[in-house]
Design a protein around this motif. Structure first.
Motif, mmCIF file in Angstrom:
data_model
loop_
_atom_site.group_PDB
_atom_site.id
_atom_site.type_symbol
_atom_site.label_atom_id
_atom_site.label_comp_id
_atom_site.label_asym_id
_atom_site.label_seq_id
_atom_site.Cartn_x
_atom_site.Cartn_y
_atom_site.Cartn_z
ATOM 1 N N GLU A 413 83.052 2.011 -72.386
ATOM 2 C CA GLU A 413 81.847 1.508 -73.044
ATOM 3 C C GLU A 413 81.707 2.090 -74.442
ATOM 4 O OE1 GLU A 413 80.032 -1.010 -72.139
ATOM 5 O OE2 GLU A 413 81.392 -1.178 -70.428
ATOM 6 N N GLY A 414 82.250 3.284 -74.650
ATOM 7 C CA GLY A 414 82.268 3.862 -75.980
ATOM 8 C C GLY A 414 83.108 3.048 -76.936
ATOM 9 N N LEU A 415 84.223 2.514 -76.446
ATOM 10 C CA LEU A 415 85.063 1.638 -77.263
ATOM 11 C C LEU A 415 84.293 0.383 -77.673
ATOM 12 C CD1 LEU A 415 88.483 1.787 -75.367
ATOM 13 C CD2 LEU A 415 88.061 2.594 -77.690
ATOM 14 N N ARG A 416 83.590 -0.210 -76.729
ATOM 15 C CA ARG A 416 82.861 -1.452 -77.037
ATOM 16 C C ARG A 416 81.720 -1.170 -78.025
ATOM 17 N NH1 ARG A 416 83.864 -2.425 -71.041
ATOM 18 N NH2 ARG A 416 85.649 -3.835 -71.065
ATOM 19 N N PHE A 417 81.086 -0.031 -77.877
ATOM 20 C CA PHE A 417 80.072 0.401 -78.854
ATOM 21 C C PHE A 417 80.716 0.510 -80.240
ATOM 22 C CE2 PHE A 417 78.348 3.958 -81.291
ATOM 23 C CZ PHE A 417 76.990 3.717 -81.297
ATOM 24 N N GLY A 418 81.874 1.124 -80.308
ATOM 25 C CA GLY A 418 82.553 1.299 -81.586
ATOM 26 C C GLY A 418 82.907 -0.011 -82.258
ATOM 27 N N VAL A 419 83.314 -0.995 -81.472
ATOM 28 C CA VAL A 419 83.621 -2.315 -82.025
ATOM 29 C C VAL A 419 82.392 -2.909 -82.691
ATOM 30 C CG1 VAL A 419 84.249 -4.687 -81.444
ATOM 31 C CG2 VAL A 419 85.525 -2.786 -80.448
ATOM 32 N N ARG A 420 81.240 -2.816 -82.036
ATOM 33 C CA ARG A 420 80.026 -3.397 -82.601
ATOM 34 C C ARG A 420 79.624 -2.691 -83.900
ATOM 35 N NH1 ARG A 420 78.661 -3.045 -77.057
ATOM 36 N NH2 ARG A 420 77.193 -1.323 -77.440
ATOM 37 N N VAL A 421 79.755 -1.365 -83.910
ATOM 38 C CA VAL A 421 79.394 -0.613 -85.112
ATOM 39 C C VAL A 421 80.348 -0.940 -86.252
ATOM 40 C CG1 VAL A 421 79.188 1.698 -86.097
ATOM 41 C CG2 VAL A 421 78.312 1.255 -83.802
ATOM 42 N N LEU A 422 81.642 -0.952 -85.966
ATOM 43 C CA LEU A 422 82.621 -1.265 -87.012
ATOM 44 C C LEU A 422 82.449 -2.682 -87.539
ATOM 45 C CD1 LEU A 422 85.951 0.404 -85.814
ATOM 46 C CD2 LEU A 422 84.607 0.981 -87.836
ATOM 47 N N ASP A 423 82.147 -3.619 -86.649
ATOM 48 C CA ASP A 423 81.933 -5.004 -87.084
ATOM 49 C C ASP A 423 80.799 -5.050 -88.107
ATOM 50 O OD1 ASP A 423 81.701 -7.735 -87.386
ATOM 51 O OD2 ASP A 423 81.728 -8.165 -85.241
ATOM 52 N N ARG A 424 79.702 -4.361 -87.827
ATOM 53 C CA ARG A 424 78.587 -4.330 -88.780
ATOM 54 C C ARG A 424 78.994 -3.710 -90.104
ATOM 55 N NH1 ARG A 424 73.502 -5.178 -86.603
ATOM 56 N NH2 ARG A 424 73.391 -5.293 -84.323
ATOM 57 N N PHE A 425 79.659 -2.558 -90.026
ATOM 58 C CA PHE A 425 79.987 -1.847 -91.262
ATOM 59 C C PHE A 425 81.052 -2.566 -92.070
ATOM 60 C CE2 PHE A 425 82.746 1.203 -93.484
ATOM 61 C CZ PHE A 425 81.830 1.626 -94.447
ATOM 62 N N MET A 426 82.125 -3.015 -91.440
ATOM 63 C CA MET A 426 83.221 -3.658 -92.150
ATOM 64 C C MET A 426 82.810 -5.002 -92.735
ATOM 65 S SD MET A 426 86.329 -2.706 -89.514
ATOM 66 C CE MET A 426 87.465 -3.890 -90.239
ATOM 67 N N SER A 427 81.756 -5.617 -92.178
ATOM 68 C CA SER A 427 81.311 -6.916 -92.674
ATOM 69 C C SER A 427 80.466 -6.795 -93.937
ATOM 70 C CB SER A 427 80.489 -7.633 -91.585
ATOM 71 O OG SER A 427 81.260 -7.884 -90.438
ATOM 72 N N CYS A 428 79.891 -5.609 -94.180
ATOM 73 C CA CYS A 428 78.902 -5.503 -95.252
ATOM 74 C C CYS A 428 79.539 -5.258 -96.626
ATOM 75 C CB CYS A 428 77.914 -4.389 -94.937
ATOM 76 S SG CYS A 428 78.581 -2.742 -95.040
#
Length: 428
Positions: A413-428
């Motif tokens: 679940e930590g991996l899936r959390f990381g994907v969501r955070v990276l998606d937000r940051f890398m998109s901005c």
């Protein structure tokens, strides 16, 4: 091609990419080809570069919708440190999922980050999305040794590929650290310098049964004892000072800048994140002398792991030189300067916002890494390098202990959390 981040991470762990040092490594090419295949399936053209056979690096660029913005570099290494299967409860390269964790060498250092980035890119491709700014990707070899076949080689021979990059993210930051009821997320904004030393003591060779007042072994032992006894002064860099201030404020404990060690001790579990970075360090790690018990050798050598804070290199080396004593000389095996990025910057703010969007209770703080990463290479290009490989970790999980340790594992679940955070940051 795997799409779920857990499946991606498991597949990457199954590549034995052990880096033994001294130019010897396994499996980097196979892991690189796996990454390149996923990039290609996401419509991203990979470039594979090898400074030596099978020491493979993968570079790529994802065009942004606003190409005039400074580009973001996302860099991660594919190699791992050795693992002894006899010490592990699971085969270290099996990529086993058990008890809510994915187990295997590289699970947190740092094939998790590789998998999370690939998962984000796959999502973008499926949804037809693009980031605002160009995202430059570097999946590299040889980070677990000297980087001569990876990041440092790329910086020296392919610097043009990273033109326009203003910020970089990589390992060792953005993970949750439980401090009482609080979840602290340290973002790496600095790392101590690495100055590995070799000491060589010379003396008079002779028979082990005879008096010898010019014994190289005794000279070396004396020098190491004096070096190990050095008490380096406290030097508070901006990220270390900010970490102490913000964590202390969160916990409601007093800060005494005249007694930093006592202040750090009041930070509870968070002390582990800062206690090694309030001063430089000199740690003897390797000894070599002699070849037969009844022969006094003419030379003896040792290696010392030296970590330096910004502005302390000359001071520390002067202290080491004063401790050597007669008949002992030093030389650098590896010398890399400390790295610092701005604590107050739009990039840091964006990382913090991405974490808080997924965890509104996140206490985001800057910190200085005690060890080193490939940021030491990419920072030479003028890129601000941050440790940001986000993970949500359960209470009591020893993130530092499993890194390079036995039974390395990462919570799924930590991996899936990381994907969501990276998606937000890398998109901005």
């Amino acid at each position: 091609m795997a799409e779920d981040v857990v499946d991606l991470c498991a597949a990457l762990v199954r590549f034995d990419t052990t880096n033994y040092g001294n130019g010897e490594a396994e499996g980097e090419r196979e892991a690189a080809e796996f990454v390149a295949g996923h990039l290609d399936s996401a419509g991203i053209t990979p470039v594979l570069l090898e400074p030596a056979p099978r020491r493979t690096n993968v570079l790529a660029r994802v065009p942004g919708t606003e190409p005039d913005l400074p580009a973001l570099l996302v860099q991660a290494h594919l190699d791992v440190v050795p693992a002894d299967p006899a010490e592990w409860s699971v085969p270290p390269f099996a990529g086993v999922e058990r008890d809510g964790f994915l187990w295997g060498r590289g699970a947190v250092d740092m094939k998790d980050m590789v998998a999370m980035v690939l998962s984000v890119l796959g999502t973008w491709a499926r949804e037809g999305r693009r980031p605002r700014r160009d995202v430059v990707l570097a999946f590299v070899a040889d980070e677990e040794d000297l980087g001569h076949f990876g990041a440092h080689w790329l910086v020296e021979h392919h610097a043009d590929f990273f033109a326009g990059c203003g910020t970089a993210i990589s390992e060792s930051g953005g993970f949750s650290h439980h401090v009482g009821e609080h979840r602290v997320y340290p973002i790496g904004t600095a790392e101590r310098g690495t100055s590995h030393l070799r000491l060589t003591a010379t003396g008079r060779a002779g028979h082990g049964s005879r008096r010898n007042d010019d014994n190289a072994v005794l000279k070396l032992i004396g020098a190491l004892d004096r070096i190990a006894a050095l008490r380096h002064p406290v030097r508070l860099t901006p990220p270390v000072r900010a970490f102490i201030e913000r964590v202390a404020a969160t916990l409601g404990v007093p800060v005494d800048w005249d007694d930093v060690d006592a202040t750090v001790a009041r930070l509870g579990p968070a002390a582990k994140l800062v206690e090694n970075t309030v001063r430089s360090s000199t740690t003897p790690t390797v000894l070599r002398a002699g070849y037969k018990v009844n022969v006094i050798p003419g030379t003896a050598t040792a290696e010392v792991d030296v970590r330096t804070l910004p502005g302390t290199v000359d001071e520390l080396m002067a202290a080491v030189d004063a401790a050597l004593g007669p008949g002992v000389r030093r030389e650098f095996i590896n010398h890399q300067e400390p790295v610092q990025a701005p604590v107050d910057s739009p990039a840091f703010d964006a990382m913090a916002a991405a974490l808080r969007a997924e965890d509104p209770g996140a206490v985001v703080v800057p910190y200085c890494m005690g060890g080193g990463t490939d940021a030491k290479a990419f920072s030479r290009l003028g890129i601000d390098c941050y440790g940001f490989a986000p993970l949500s970790l359960p209470p009591g999980f020893d993130y530092r202990g499993v890194t390079h340790g036995v039974d390395e594992r990462v919570p799924v679940e930590g991996l899936r959390f990381g994907v969501r955070v990276l998606d937000r940051f890398m998109s901005c």
